[in-house]
Design an enzyme around this catalytic site. Sequence first.
Site, PDB file in Angstrom:
ATOM      1  NE  ARG A 108      -4.076  -1.891   2.034  1.00  0.00           N
ATOM      2  CZ  ARG A 108      -3.948  -3.103   2.563  1.00  0.00           C
ATOM      3  NH1 ARG A 108      -2.864  -3.397   3.258  1.00  0.00           N
ATOM      4  NH2 ARG A 108      -4.884  -4.002   2.404  1.00  0.00           N
ATOM      5  CE  LYS A 130      -1.479  13.424 -15.171  1.00  0.00           C
ATOM      6  NZ  LYS A 130      -1.761  13.717 -16.582  1.00  0.00           N
ATOM      7  CD  GLU A 172       6.209  16.568 -23.667  1.00  0.00           C
ATOM      8  OE1 GLU A 172       5.679  17.596 -23.202  1.00  0.00           O
ATOM      9  OE2 GLU A 172       5.553  15.572 -24.013  1.00  0.00           O
ATOM     10  CE  LYS A 214       4.247  17.466 -15.114  1.00  0.00           C
ATOM     11  NZ  LYS A 214       4.551  16.235 -15.825  1.00  0.00           N
ATOM     12  CD  GLU A 224      -4.585  15.937 -17.312  1.00  0.00           C
ATOM     13  OE1 GLU A 224      -3.510  15.409 -17.029  1.00  0.00           O
ATOM     14  OE2 GLU A 224      -5.201  15.758 -18.370  1.00  0.00           O
ATOM     15  NE  ARG A 228      -0.490  16.952 -14.141  1.00  0.00           N
ATOM     16  CZ  ARG A 228       0.132  16.196 -13.239  1.00  0.00           C
ATOM     17  NH1 ARG A 228      -0.319  16.133 -12.018  1.00  0.00           N
ATOM     18  NH2 ARG A 228       1.210  15.509 -13.558  1.00  0.00           N
ATOM     19  CG  ASN A 232      -3.148  16.870 -21.621  1.00  0.00           C
ATOM     20  OD1 ASN A 232      -2.174  16.246 -21.265  1.00  0.00           O
ATOM     21  ND2 ASN A 232      -4.310  16.828 -20.983  1.00  0.00           N
ATOM     22  CG  HIS A 235       0.485  15.679 -25.175  1.00  0.00           C
ATOM     23  ND1 HIS A 235       1.165  16.869 -25.273  1.00  0.00           N
ATOM     24  CD2 HIS A 235       1.329  14.826 -24.543  1.00  0.00           C
ATOM     25  CE1 HIS A 235       2.357  16.743 -24.712  1.00  0.00           C
ATOM     26  NE2 HIS A 235       2.482  15.510 -24.258  1.00  0.00           N
ATOM     27  CG  HIS A 239      -0.877  10.701 -27.114  1.00  0.00           C
ATOM     28  ND1 HIS A 239      -1.595  11.025 -25.988  1.00  0.00           N
ATOM     29  CD2 HIS A 239       0.411  10.574 -26.717  1.00  0.00           C
ATOM     30  CE1 HIS A 239      -0.766  11.104 -24.958  1.00  0.00           C
ATOM     31  NE2 HIS A 239       0.449  10.838 -25.376  1.00  0.00           N
ATOM     32  CG  HIS A 249       6.040  11.591 -26.183  1.00  0.00           C
ATOM     33  ND1 HIS A 249       4.711  11.227 -26.176  1.00  0.00           N
ATOM     34  CD2 HIS A 249       6.137  12.680 -25.374  1.00  0.00           C
ATOM     35  CE1 HIS A 249       4.033  12.051 -25.386  1.00  0.00           C
ATOM     36  NE2 HIS A 249       4.881  12.936 -24.886  1.00  0.00           N
TER      37      HIS A 249
HETATM   38  N1  LIG Z   1       4.247  10.533 -15.730  1.00  0.00           N
HETATM   39  C1  LIG Z   1       4.221  11.600 -16.493  1.00  0.00           C
HETATM   40  O1  LIG Z   1       3.788  12.684 -16.092  1.00  0.00           O
HETATM   41  C2  LIG Z   1       4.756  11.496 -17.892  1.00  0.00           C
HETATM   42  C3  LIG Z   1       4.887  12.661 -18.682  1.00  0.00           C
HETATM   43  C4  LIG Z   1       5.415  12.535 -19.968  1.00  0.00           C
HETATM   44  C5  LIG Z   1       5.809  11.281 -20.443  1.00  0.00           C
HETATM   45  N2  LIG Z   1       5.656  10.181 -19.643  1.00  0.00           N
HETATM   46  C6  LIG Z   1       6.059   8.859 -20.128  1.00  0.00           C
HETATM   47  O2  LIG Z   1       7.458   8.856 -20.340  1.00  0.00           O
HETATM   48  C7  LIG Z   1       7.762   7.807 -21.236  1.00  0.00           C
HETATM   49  C8  LIG Z   1       8.820   8.262 -22.198  1.00  0.00           C
HETATM   50  O3  LIG Z   1       9.967   8.574 -21.450  1.00  0.00           O
HETATM   51  P1  LIG Z   1      11.384   8.793 -22.138  1.00  0.00           P
HETATM   52  O4  LIG Z   1      11.206   9.591 -23.359  1.00  0.00           O
HETATM   53  O5  LIG Z   1      12.290   9.274 -21.082  1.00  0.00           O
HETATM   54  O6  LIG Z   1      11.762   7.337 -22.677  1.00  0.00           O
HETATM   55  P2  LIG Z   1      12.465   6.047 -22.039  1.00  0.00           P
HETATM   56  O7  LIG Z   1      12.376   6.036 -20.589  1.00  0.00           O
HETATM   57  O8  LIG Z   1      11.917   4.895 -22.788  1.00  0.00           O
HETATM   58  O9  LIG Z   1      13.975   6.260 -22.468  1.00  0.00           O
HETATM   59  C9  LIG Z   1      14.287   6.324 -23.827  1.00  0.00           C
HETATM   60  C10 LIG Z   1      15.475   5.457 -24.194  1.00  0.00           C
HETATM   61  O10 LIG Z   1      16.661   6.106 -23.801  1.00  0.00           O
HETATM   62  C11 LIG Z   1      17.455   5.233 -23.008  1.00  0.00           C
HETATM   63  N3  LIG Z   1      18.120   6.103 -22.056  1.00  0.00           N
HETATM   64  C12 LIG Z   1      17.563   6.735 -21.012  1.00  0.00           C
HETATM   65  N4  LIG Z   1      18.434   7.555 -20.438  1.00  0.00           N
HETATM   66  C13 LIG Z   1      19.596   7.421 -21.120  1.00  0.00           C
HETATM   67  C14 LIG Z   1      20.869   8.023 -20.996  1.00  0.00           C
HETATM   68  N5  LIG Z   1      21.135   8.970 -20.094  1.00  0.00           N
HETATM   69  N6  LIG Z   1      21.829   7.631 -21.867  1.00  0.00           N
HETATM   70  C15 LIG Z   1      21.575   6.694 -22.821  1.00  0.00           C
HETATM   71  N7  LIG Z   1      20.386   6.115 -22.992  1.00  0.00           N
HETATM   72  C16 LIG Z   1      19.400   6.479 -22.151  1.00  0.00           C
HETATM   73  C17 LIG Z   1      16.509   4.242 -22.423  1.00  0.00           C
HETATM   74  O11 LIG Z   1      17.157   3.035 -22.100  1.00  0.00           O
HETATM   75  C18 LIG Z   1      15.506   4.079 -23.552  1.00  0.00           C
HETATM   76  O12 LIG Z   1      15.985   3.166 -24.490  1.00  0.00           O
HETATM   77  C19 LIG Z   1       6.459   7.430 -21.932  1.00  0.00           C
HETATM   78  O13 LIG Z   1       6.057   6.162 -21.492  1.00  0.00           O
HETATM   79  C20 LIG Z   1       5.478   8.491 -21.462  1.00  0.00           C
HETATM   80  O14 LIG Z   1       4.168   8.000 -21.342  1.00  0.00           O
HETATM   81  C21 LIG Z   1       5.153  10.263 -18.392  1.00  0.00           C
END
Ligand SMILES: NC(=O)c1ccc[n+]([C@@H]2O[C@H](COP(=O)([O-])OP(=O)(O)OC[C@H]3O[C@@H](n4cnc5c(N)ncnc54)[C@H](O)[C@@H]3O)[C@@H](O)[C@H]2O)c1
Length: 343
Positions: A108, A130, A172, A214, A224, A228, A232, A235, A239, A249
Amino acid sequence: MEKLTFKASSGSTEILIGADWKSIIDKMDLSRAIIITDHNIRSIYGSYFPRVPVIALEPGEGSKSIDTIDGILKELLILEADRSSFLLGIGGGVICDITGFAATIYMRGIRFGFVSTTLLSQVDASIGGKNGVNLSGVKNIVGTFAQPEFVICDQNMLATLPEAEYASGLGELVKYALIRDEEMLGFIEENIDAVIAGDREILKRLIYRSVEIKAEIAGNDEREVGERRLLNFGHTVGHGIEVLTGLPHGVAISHGMMIAAEFSFDDGLIDIAGLGRVRSVLERMGLLPGIITEKGAISHFILKDKKREDKNINFVFLEKPGKAVVKMVALQDIIDKLAAKDY
Ligand SMILES: NC(=O)c1ccc[n+]([C@@H]2O[C@H](COP(=O)([O-])OP(=O)(O)OC[C@H]3O[C@@H](n4cnc5c(N)ncnc54)[C@H](O)[C@@H]3O)[C@@H](O)[C@H]2O)c1
């Protein structure tokens, strides 16, 4: 190193920007920590990890699943994790989303924190509480709201990021300027080559400002239901483009932002000069490569958008560069607008 505190109803987070992650981690009591990371990060940075158990996942979006969470929870049981345990996510948005979700449901809720390793996670994904995974192809449909204790954003870690992942974060970053801060937009325009090249000091300043925006927006509306939604911007359409084209992305979102800006112009909001400025900054950053999608395909995704409310959707428009507004519009209206532009 700069510090910011993100405050929301579910808790608060210390965000450390421009920090050397290794020296901060060294000073922490991580005796009860378990690291969650992916194989890429582990192979580059694993030798600096503290000597605690490590759960390393397959890199990428495919890991954001209930099966992964199931595997982590079982591993936590094997490791005899208890209420005093701490999950340390070291990775990008995928690892942060997974770590936060696992930490908030195991027993929990146990403590957690992040070392955020991608530009996208430093400006966006690791901040705001989130946490969640995908289910049956629907993104982030299962999850929780809970705040990590800390987020460490070390810009030196961005040097090892693949180019496409860096571009993803840039999209972003520009979003924050477009929705809230014309001065930030001007700073990006003036320093565009340094931003693209990943200049550490320039990035630190822009990441700080993105996180500040943010924190302002999401801190007041954690769940949201109001402001918030501004985050988006780009987005709703982006998406669909992401899924259809496989573009990173932030690049797909950049297309979504451009299309949303065009809709804003058509509706008499942003003027022609403002529209040109949005296009110019996105193009100069290489965030608008041509896309080909089958006509009607983006609309198909919008109809499935989990954020729609019956036949309507909160869509983010631009009044001018640096000022976005949310308007509830009929889904059909967005679909008609897309069709008029041959999407
Ligand atoms: N929770 C939220 O508020 C929120 C907001 C925006 C996006 N997201 C989520 O974030 C995710 C995307 O995140 P991301 O773009 O960071 O992708 P990711 O976490 O998949 O990382 C991208 C790639 O880069 C590699 N990598 C990461 N850091 C590295 C580094 N320093 N050096 C070399 N390689 C590295 C990883 O192994 C991976 O292959 C999506 O799933 C999206 O839904 C969440």
